[in-house]
Write a protein that holds these residues in place. Sequence first.
Motif, PDB file in Angstrom:
ATOM      1  N   ARG A 150       1.243  -0.832   0.599  1.00 47.22           N
ATOM      2  CA  ARG A 150       0.203  -0.210   0.218  1.00 47.22           C
ATOM      3  C   ARG A 150       1.238   1.150   0.154  1.00 47.22           C
ATOM      4  N   LEU A 151       1.949   1.283   0.711  1.00 42.33           N
ATOM      5  CA  LEU A 151       2.768   2.249   0.624  1.00 42.33           C
ATOM      6  C   LEU A 151       3.986   2.060  -0.354  1.00 42.33           C
ATOM      7  N   GLY A 152       4.203   1.681  -0.458  1.00 39.44           N
ATOM      8  CA  GLY A 152       5.685   1.360  -1.616  1.00 39.44           C
ATOM      9  C   GLY A 152       6.869   1.305  -0.645  1.00 39.44           C
ATOM     10  N   LEU A 153       7.077   0.577   0.374  1.00 34.76           N
ATOM     11  CA  LEU A 153       7.830   0.655   1.233  1.00 34.76           C
ATOM     12  C   LEU A 153       8.469  -0.526   0.799  1.00 34.76           C
ATOM     13  N   SER A 154       9.965  -0.872   1.083  1.00 38.92           N
ATOM     14  CA  SER A 154      11.211  -1.315   0.845  1.00 38.92           C
ATOM     15  C   SER A 154      10.852  -2.560   2.023  1.00 38.92           C
ATOM     16  N   PHE A 155      11.163  -3.666   2.428  1.00 38.20           N
ATOM     17  CA  PHE A 155      11.005  -4.641   3.675  1.00 38.20           C
ATOM     18  C   PHE A 155      11.526  -3.999   5.072  1.00 38.20           C
ATOM     19  N   PRO A 156      12.494  -3.384   4.968  1.00 37.94           N
ATOM     20  CA  PRO A 156      13.510  -2.659   6.120  1.00 37.94           C
ATOM     21  C   PRO A 156      12.543  -1.456   6.799  1.00 37.94           C
ATOM     22  N   ARG A 157      11.960  -1.016   5.846  1.00 35.77           N
ATOM     23  CA  ARG A 157      11.402   0.244   6.211  1.00 35.77           C
ATOM     24  C   ARG A 157       9.677  -0.638   6.718  1.00 35.77           C
ATOM     25  N   ALA A 158       9.192  -0.988   5.722  1.00 37.96           N
ATOM     26  CA  ALA A 158       7.836  -1.331   6.090  1.00 37.96           C
ATOM     27  C   ALA A 158       8.017  -2.237   7.668  1.00 37.96           C
ATOM     28  N   TYR A 159       8.945  -3.272   7.882  1.00 38.89           N
ATOM     29  CA  TYR A 159       9.619  -3.895   8.919  1.00 38.89           C
ATOM     30  C   TYR A 159       9.719  -3.154  10.146  1.00 38.89           C
ATOM     31  N   CYS A 160      10.317  -1.647   9.538  1.00 38.40           N
ATOM     32  CA  CYS A 160      10.523  -0.744  11.665  1.00 38.40           C
ATOM     33  C   CYS A 160       9.029   0.203  11.108  1.00 38.40           C
ATOM     34  N   PHE A 161       8.418   0.369  10.539  1.00 39.52           N
ATOM     35  CA  PHE A 161       6.660   1.005  10.723  1.00 39.52           C
ATOM     36  C   PHE A 161       5.780  -0.135  10.878  1.00 39.52           C
ATOM     37  N   VAL A 162       5.795  -1.471  10.695  1.00 34.10           N
ATOM     38  CA  VAL A 162       5.115  -2.580  11.736  1.00 34.10           C
ATOM     39  C   VAL A 162       5.329  -2.267  13.127  1.00 34.10           C
ATOM     40  N   ARG A 163       6.682  -2.728  13.727  1.00 28.95           N
ATOM     41  CA  ARG A 163       7.447  -2.592  14.650  1.00 28.95           C
ATOM     42  C   ARG A 163       7.127  -1.434  14.840  1.00 28.95           C
TER      43      ARG A 163
END
Length: 689
Positions: free
Chosen positions: A620-633
């Motif tokens: 949905r947000l077009g984030l890479s995995f590392p950034r999406a991981y930190c976002f959810v964490r």
Amino acid sequence: MATIVVQQQSPVRQPTPPPLAPTIPLHQPRPSTPVPNKHLPYCPPGPVPAQSQITPPNSPPLRQVASKPTSLLHPPHDYPKLCNSPPIYGINAQSLAEALEHYASQPLPNPSAVFPWLHGLHPENHIQLAFFVARKKSLRRIPKCFRGITIIKAGGDLTRSRIKGAVAPDEILNLSDSNGHGFLECDPREGFSVRNFHIQAAKMALVSDIVIYGDEDTDHRIIKSIAERTASVQRRWRKELENMGQCPETYHTFVLTVPFEDFERRYPELVAIDSQGKFTDHTLDFVQQERREMCAMSKASEISQGVFQGPTPGASTDPPSTIDDPTYDLYVEASDHASLPDDKLLDAKSSELHDRDDDEPVHLVFPSSGSVLPPSWSYAEVAGILRMCRWLYKLTHATEPVQSTKDKDGDIRMSELTPRSRRVLLHCADGYTETSMLAVAYFMYAEGVSVHEAWIRLHSEKKRNFFAYPSDVALLTAIQDRLLRESPKFIDAKPPSIVAPSWVSKFDGSLPSRILPYMYLGNLNHANNPEMLRLLGIRRILSVGEPVSWSEMEMQSWGRENLLMVDRVQDNGIDELTLEMERCLEFIGRGRSDGTATLVHCRVGVSRSATICIAEVMARLGLSFPRAYCFVRARRLNVIIQPHLKFVYELMKWDEYQQEKRGVPARRELEWATVAREIAAMNKPYARN
């Protein structure tokens, strides 16, 4: 009405439950950022699958088996040979940059090709072997579909002059061997785990070409020694595999032939920490990224007139600020070491506020959440909480003369009054943990609402993401009658009788975590509290591997089309989620289109369901995995998400797929070994020794 017990002894103060073992691991330099108050929940693996389920299903058509990866470092014919025996090659800055860029664009092998090998299969660890491979010795072979690049900084000082992904020699090589040979034995000899993130850098070194470099302070003899040892270890390792009947690939050792400063000047995007020891903005640091996401999620906002809740001002807040910023008149910091302020202290602070310079805010500390534990509640502590609520209300609702005038006789009149708004910030490191008890208590007092209504309104109306310790829930429930009796909302009226709704009996202080406005992440306990979910605006349930225990009436009330069960997916390091991602995200998307929210849950809410939430954030947000991981964490609040190794790997493959869908060339922001190393370093401070 709740009874408050008066104890004769001095109140016993307990600190907020701290994170465990706050150490800095894996040679990773970290700034002095406060450690968020989180914990690692226990995630038991699922049962051993039946024999027919051990081999994961084929990947979907869009994720066809990738061809064998290529490398610009193999064969090394175009590189100058610095040493014949053992063979060592030279590499310049441009060639290294091009090799790293090429490597980042190579698709990762499918999960079934590299697992369970990446889990760590020590020949003496019978538990791990029995769970993953049983009698299939072929699954223990080193996969040939990898060809990585491992960068070693000779000398091991990673606090400065660090190329992205570089590791210290002792993370790869066994430096304690008397003969100085051998890769580090990284596979665990005992125990069972599907979260061996800390071994991945060493695992990948076994299937990588290795580049050695140093900085201006590194003795060239050290660089030469590490390079010779590495090349010898690679040669010895190859012979050992051949003796075991395998046909291993040949990997090579390189030495960067230019000073680090030249590499840094030409390719700053490949530098994680510069020659001055500063983190660069070119490469992602997980700890700092989590801090930024946490501050964005808990950004200061008004919870009641003049009272704000948010993170302690700092470089990561938006906008960056300091604790002396005059944006607020009063800063109230929640601290484990604080005592309840008495009337004398509050009067002194009132005088400071009255006499203060506009550029000098006033500071006060207050006991943190979770620090008042049963059975230590005392009349003095309850009175102290009420005293603080009354004082804050008076500050933010006070009237003061703002203009003086003289009448015709020259007498000064002070009759013109207007509200003098005081702005107060309740703050702590993460913006919610330590301040939640005071914030909820004040909201109850100022707004005249019960504890359960305060929880829902703070979350839904005020958009505050927070949790509370069970001890705080018990404390606030016990004193809510008194808070409401003294609330300014009921000066001329009697507060209504409080009848707790049925959902409160299942409430432990945590609400599902709002990851996106239309998607929540939670556990099975949250999922089995449908009345609470309705109050939060949640109308759809996505159960990943764990069914809800609802009555038939509840099922019919929600509508079966609003419930989706993903079956036969255990948190065991074997079952895959890739085949379910499209279906799950379509279900979440339908709720988004309908203007409703979806709860995604598994048992604990940190692995299977977190994996789905990360996949949605990436899509949905077009984030890479590392950034999406930190976002959810950051948004999972006090619980640390823990997708296991295979789920993380699947998400990195999902990243490739999302880039293909967007029509951009697939390229990893960080490599597998670096991602795993960062996750291990982030979790280490919370792990039990």
